[in-house]
Design a protein around this motif. Structure first.
Motif, short mmCIF file in Angstrom:
data_model
loop_
_atom_site.label_atom_id
_atom_site.label_comp_id
_atom_site.label_asym_id
_atom_site.label_seq_id
_atom_site.Cartn_x
_atom_site.Cartn_y
_atom_site.Cartn_z
N ARG A 273 27.42 -45.56 9.18
CA ARG A 273 27.11 -44.27 9.80
C ARG A 273 26.74 -44.45 11.27
NH1 ARG A 273 25.86 -39.43 7.82
NH2 ARG A 273 25.86 -40.27 5.69
N LEU A 274 26.02 -45.53 11.56
CA LEU A 274 25.60 -45.77 12.94
C LEU A 274 26.80 -45.92 13.87
CD1 LEU A 274 23.20 -46.26 14.86
CD2 LEU A 274 23.39 -48.70 14.31
N LEU A 275 27.79 -46.74 13.42
CA LEU A 275 28.98 -46.92 14.25
C LEU A 275 29.82 -45.65 14.31
CD1 LEU A 275 30.24 -50.52 13.35
CD2 LEU A 275 29.12 -49.75 15.43
N SER A 276 29.88 -44.92 13.21
CA SER A 276 30.67 -43.69 13.19
C SER A 276 30.13 -42.67 14.19
CB SER A 276 30.69 -43.09 11.78
OG SER A 276 31.28 -44.00 10.86
N GLU A 277 28.82 -42.57 14.26
CA GLU A 277 28.23 -41.59 15.17
C GLU A 277 28.24 -42.08 16.62
OE1 GLU A 277 25.04 -39.74 11.91
OE2 GLU A 277 24.33 -41.00 13.58
N GLY A 278 28.16 -43.38 16.82
CA GLY A 278 28.14 -43.91 18.19
C GLY A 278 29.40 -44.67 18.55
N TRP A 279 30.53 -44.29 17.93
CA TRP A 279 31.76 -45.05 18.12
C TRP A 279 32.25 -45.02 19.58
CZ3 TRP A 279 34.25 -48.87 16.20
CH2 TRP A 279 35.58 -49.11 16.55
N PHE B 205 34.51 -48.21 9.20
CA PHE B 205 34.13 -49.21 8.20
C PHE B 205 34.17 -50.57 8.89
CE2 PHE B 205 34.41 -46.50 4.44
CZ PHE B 205 35.15 -45.42 4.94
N VAL B 206 33.23 -51.46 8.53
CA VAL B 206 33.16 -52.75 9.19
C VAL B 206 32.84 -53.83 8.16
CG1 VAL B 206 30.72 -52.45 9.78
CG2 VAL B 206 32.12 -54.02 11.12
N ASP B 207 33.44 -54.98 8.37
CA ASP B 207 33.17 -56.17 7.56
C ASP B 207 32.68 -57.25 8.52
OD1 ASP B 207 35.13 -58.32 5.32
OD2 ASP B 207 33.00 -58.28 5.86
N GLU B 208 31.38 -57.47 8.58
CA GLU B 208 30.80 -58.43 9.51
C GLU B 208 31.12 -59.87 9.14
OE1 GLU B 208 29.52 -57.64 12.18
OE2 GLU B 208 28.80 -55.58 12.02
N TYR C 27 35.88 -57.34 11.20
CA TYR C 27 36.97 -56.47 10.78
C TYR C 27 36.51 -55.01 10.89
CZ TYR C 27 40.05 -53.94 7.58
OH TYR C 27 40.91 -53.03 7.02
N TYR C 28 37.37 -54.16 11.50
CA TYR C 28 37.07 -52.74 11.65
C TYR C 28 38.19 -51.92 11.03
CZ TYR C 28 33.39 -53.80 15.07
OH TYR C 28 32.26 -54.25 15.68
#
Length: 674
Positions: free
Chosen positions: A144-150, A122-125, A101-102
């Motif tokens: 933060r990792l996904l937000s910066e490398g989205w 935001f992510v729910d693995e 979920y994203y």
């Protein structure tokens, strides 16, 4: 991938905070969103793309604007720009058999003359497990990792080129019926959506592995040269793409100019323009024909001035001929009688006296008989050569009669030609009637020639750039080979390169087979989709896609190719929809389809086919953005069994804002929708 929810806050015409629940069921895959023109349907489509791709999003309202300008103008005009706007998109996607979920929140606000943008992901693995067991809200956590490398992450989840096949409007659908544009879409879809690009990427990665070595100081200059050649190759490739696009646009303009010129030619011909252009030629032809007719008539007069009129005295001439024969016979008989008198005297002198009396009697009877032929009832005293003269006259009359017949035939033909030219000249229109069309046609001819010259120049430019690209690519390949040779010193490096090359060769063959397999499946899927949606079932019997240029060709029942330009606007739209549907079928319907103004230019039968056969099966999730005239009350009745949610975008014309109301026109939940 399934969209779950979208929330717009002070975005475009959407005032305040507006949310749409986009969850669907297996039997109800459609989210129906209605709105009149200008109410924000396309803005909603733009918001989905903006949330996912940011500055790379292909938003319809952006055009050539800078990204910061577009964001600033997207803030609701009644809202404080310093407080800004935001777009929130929630979706789920399955990766390696596990659902994630994203929640992507893209927000921005004005800060003086600058603009600040924020992206929070935001992510729910473990979404799938929690949703089934606890049926609670997703436990999404900020990453933060996904937000910066989205930007890189979303390209792995849903490449932008693939997304363009899921988010489209009616105009884009129609444009795909053009073979040139459809070819690029098919190529992009087959490579990205169907996994062919993965094979190519593997080959590229293996090539990079071959070339990846730690550079020594001595080798740095060689690598710098390689980088320079790579930049030149990229520059040439960009120029080639630009030139190819320019050539395609010029060819489109040439087609339009050709149709305009043909229309002017037909109108010019209808108004008698052909005769108008030939009027001087026709007048000259008439003058020459009239002169020929006068010459023929003069010749007839000359012939008639001779013995030709004697043809009317045929019986009289025959009587003269008989009289001439009688007078000639009488003259000859008189001459013979005189000779006989002398002969009789000589003969009597030779006879004895006792026999003279009887002989004299016989001779006198003979002379008496001959004397009767000398005496004529009518003696005209014709000359002795009257008969030869009459024979000469007969020959002259035959000659003059043949000459007169020939002249009369020629004169009749020329007279008919003069009459025909008179009729044509009578049909020549006045100059005022055709002058405007003639000027427009000449101007269009000049425009046609100008475009043709531009196409020739563009084709030469494309050819030259292709040649340059081949030259630079070959030079770059030689440089890489030289570099690899200097680096391959150890056995391990040699082994890596050897097996990488084998693997690249295998992947190349595998890629070709995979491409052919996908193209074959795509041909069947698109043709099946087209036949399901088309009203004219016998129009197209076969469909083929070229594996080199990805050009789409249609064939009729006789196997003859069908030019897409012969199809009506509605049929071209059906063809484009079939292409997109076929791509989704081959891809397994794993992407949502967001369709803006889907039924433009379609007649009622085609609309019903799309509503009954396409929309409920286009994908596992279908967002329809429609006007009240596209999905009307009748079509809503046919579609509602497949609709999970229905919304109407209500626009307040007094303050130019839009709000989202549950329900659709003619639904029980939308009585307050204007």
């Amino acid at each position: 991938m399934l969209l779950r929810k979208i929330t717009l806050e002070e975005f475009g015409a959407y005032r305040g905070k507006q949310s749409l629940d986009l969850t669907v069921k297996k039997s109800k895959p459609i989210i129906l969103i209605g709105g009149l023109n200008g109410c924000g349907k396309t803005t909603l489509l733009d918001a989905i793309q903006l949330a996912l791709y940011g500055p790379r999003a292909r938003c319809s309202g952006r055009g050539n604007k800078a990204y910061e300008t577009y964001l600033r103008e997207s803030i609701n005009r009644q809202h404080d720009p310093s407080r800004g706007s935001s777009v929130t998109l929630e979706f789920t996607i399955t990766v390696d058999g596990k659902e994630h979920y994203y929640k992507v929140i893209r927000s921005w606000h004005a800060s003086g003359k600058s603009l600040k943008e924020f992206l929070n992901v935001f992510v729910d693995e473990d979404y799938d497990t929690k949703a089934k067991v606890r049926r609670a809200e997703p436990d999404a956590k900020f990453s933060r990792l996904l937000s910066e490398g989205w930007a890189d992450h979303i390209e792995d989840l849903l490449p932008l080129e693939v997304a363009s096949l899921s988010f489209f409007d009616g105009e884009k659908i129609e444009s795909l019926a053009d073979p040139e544009r459809a070819a690029s879409v098919i190529q992009s879809a087959v490579h990205s959506l169907l996994g062919v690009s993965t094979v190519q990427q593997l080959r590229t990665d293996l090539l990079a592995l071959q070339r990846r070595q730690k550079l020594s100081d001595e080798e740095r200059h060689l690598m710098d040269s390689i980088h320079a050649q790579e930049r030149e190759r990229n520059s040439v490739q960009e120029a080639l793409e630009t030139a190819s696009q320019d050539l395609a646009q010029r060819r489109t303009k040439l087609g339009e100019a050709t149709r305009t010129l043909e229309s002017l030619e037909r109108e010019f011909e209808k108004e008698g323009g052909g005769l108008f252009e030939r009027r001087v030629e026709l007048e000259q032809e008439k003058k020459q024909a009239t002169e020929r007719l006068a010459d023929l008539r003069s010749s007839l007069i000359q012939v008639a001035a001779g013995p030709l009129p004697l043809l009317m005295l045929g019986p009289q001439l025959e009587d003269v001929r008989k009289q001439a024969k009688r007078e000639q016979s009488a003259a000859e008989a008189g001459q013979v009688l005189n000779v006989l008198v002398e002969r009789d005297r000589w003969l009597l002198d030779l006879l004895p006296e006792d026999s003279k009396s009887e002989v004299i009697k016989k001779l006198e009877e003979d002379r008496a008989k001959r004397s009767k032929s000398i005496t004529l009832k009518v003696d005209l005293g014709l000359p002795h050569d009257a008969l030869p003269q009459l024979s000469v006259l007969d020959a002259v009359l035959v000659r003059d009669r043949n000459r007169a017949t020939e002249l009369l035939s020629s004169a009749a033909a020329v007279a008919e030609e003069v009459d025909q030219l008179d009729r044509q000249l009578a049909g020549v229109p006045e100059q005022s009637k055709v002058e405007a069309i003639q000027v427009a046609r000449e101007e269009q001819l000049q425009e046609f020639s100008r475009i043709q010259a531009g196409i020739t120049h563009a084709e030469e430019q494309v050819t030259e750039l292709k040649r340059r690209r081949e030259y630079v690519t070959a030079a770059l390949e030689r440089a890489h080979n030289n570099f690899v040779k200097t680096k391959v010193k150890a056995e391990e490096v040699e082994r890596i390169i050897r097996y990488s090359e084998k693997a690249r060769s295998t992947l190349e063959r595998f890629g070709d087979v995979l491409l052919q397999r996908h193209i074959s499946r795509l041909e069947v899927a698109v043709l099946q989709s087209f036949k399901e949606l088309m009203r004219k079932q016998g129009l197209v019997q076969d469909l083929r896609i070229d594996t080199d240029r990805f050009m789409l060709t249609l064939s009729d029942s006789d196997g003859d190719p069908i030019d897409p330009g012969r199809l009506s606007a509605g049929e071209r739209q059906i063809l484009a929809v079939s292409l997109l549907w076929g791509l989704m079928k081959v891809a397994g319907n794993r992407l949502p389809s967001v369709i803006d103004t889907p039924l433009g230019r379609l007649d009622s039968r085609h609309r019903e086919h799309l509503v009954d056969r396409y929309f409920p099966h286009a994908s596992n999730q279908v967002l329809l953005l429609s006007t009240d005239e596209e999905i009307d009350e009748h079509l809503l009745g046919r579609l509602k069994r497949s609709v999970a949610h229905a919304y109407t975008l209500v626009h307040d014309d007094s303050n130019f804002t839009t709000s989202v109301v549950e329900g659709y026109w003619w639904n029980a939940g939308a009585q307050n929708v204007a």
